[in-house]
Design an enzyme around this catalytic site. Structure first.
Site, PDB file in Angstrom:
ATOM      1  N   PRO A 189     -11.835  23.036  -5.958  1.00 58.56           N
ATOM      2  CG  PRO A 189     -11.735  21.226  -4.484  1.00 58.56           C
ATOM      3  CD  PRO A 189     -11.512  21.600  -5.920  1.00 58.56           C
ATOM      4  CD  GLU A 221      -9.441  33.800  -4.414  1.00 60.47           C
ATOM      5  OE1 GLU A 221     -10.470  33.151  -4.728  1.00 60.47           O
ATOM      6  OE2 GLU A 221      -8.750  33.532  -3.431  1.00 60.47           O
ATOM      7  CB  CYS A 231     -12.830  10.338   4.341  1.00 60.17           C
ATOM      8  SG  CYS A 231     -12.765  10.679   2.574  1.00 60.17           S
ATOM      9  CB  CYS A 244     -16.813  13.848   3.414  1.00 56.01           C
ATOM     10  SG  CYS A 244     -16.056  12.237   3.666  1.00 56.01           S
TER      11      CYS A 244
HETATM   12 ZN   LIG Z   1     -14.229  12.420   2.154  1.00 58.44          ZN
END
Ligand SMILES: [Zn+2]
Length: 205
Positions: free
Chosen positions: A11, A84, A143, A182
């Site tokens: 990510p 990319e 988190c 999340c």
């Molecule tokens: Zn999280």
């Protein structure tokens, strides 16, 4: 003989470019001729260079499409680094196959998934052809988990809707890494349909 085609994926903010730069630096020390290519669509870089978040940078050649890559590569190039990869057209798959046949070593980076959590552009095919894949994780911005595997799109400070256009003019748009717990993806259309459906169900009773 080593790996011909390596991909560093994961990510946003997982350190893909940093890892690419680390590999390139080693190859330069080993006296290999390295050409670094990136798509023009990448707006993060200010000029003709790629820069990792920790400030390392390297000159890069910007290309508009995958076809331009073959024109750029010379016989003397040992390594072709492509940043990319997810932004390239489908033609990138054949371009990389040609380069592999020519004996070049290709090291690419790219987001595996888009903000909707779906495979990004040509990445699924490229990951299949790669002979070495490193999936990196980021730190979750919500988190603090070390296993952020998704890219969260935020528009004006709120999680983006599934149906939001890819380019939003005038909106304050940001991206951040999130763990699966999340990661949020709004789906207004689904919510509205659901609302209509529950209204219908109640009306029937
Ligand atoms: Zn999280």
């Amino acid at each position: 003989m080593g790996y011909r085609f390596e991909i560093i994926t994961g990510p946003m903010s997982c350190g893909k470019t940093e890892e690419l730069l680390r590999r390139i630096r080693r190859l330069i020390i080993a006296k290999k001729k390295v050409k670094v290519i990136s798509p023009t669509i990448d707006t993060r870089a200010k000029g003709d260079y790629i820069e990792s978040r920790n400030g390392l940078w390297l000159d890069t050649i910007k290309v508009k499409n995958s076809e331009e890559i073959l024109e750029l590569v010379n016989e003397t190039d040992d390594v072709i680094a492509i940043d990319e990869l997810q932004f390239f057209d489908e033609g990138i798959v054949d371009v990389i196959k040609v380069l592999m046949k020519q004996g070049k070593r290709i090291i690419g980076t790219g987001l595996d998934l888009d903000f909707k959590g779906e495979p990004f552009g040509p990445m699924p095919m490229l990951l299949a052809y790669a002979d070495k894949v490193d999936k990196l994780t980021a730190i979750c911005m919500k988190c603090g988990s070390e296993y952020a595997v998704r890219t969260q799109r935020m528009i004006d400070g709120k999680p983006a809707d599934k149906n939001s256009p890819l380019i939003m003019i005038g909106a304050d748009e940001t991206y951040e890494a999130r763990c699966l717990d999340c990661w949020e993806l709004g789906d207004k259309q689904h919510d509205e349909n659901h609302k209509k459906l529950s209204v219908l169900t109640i009306a029937k009773r």
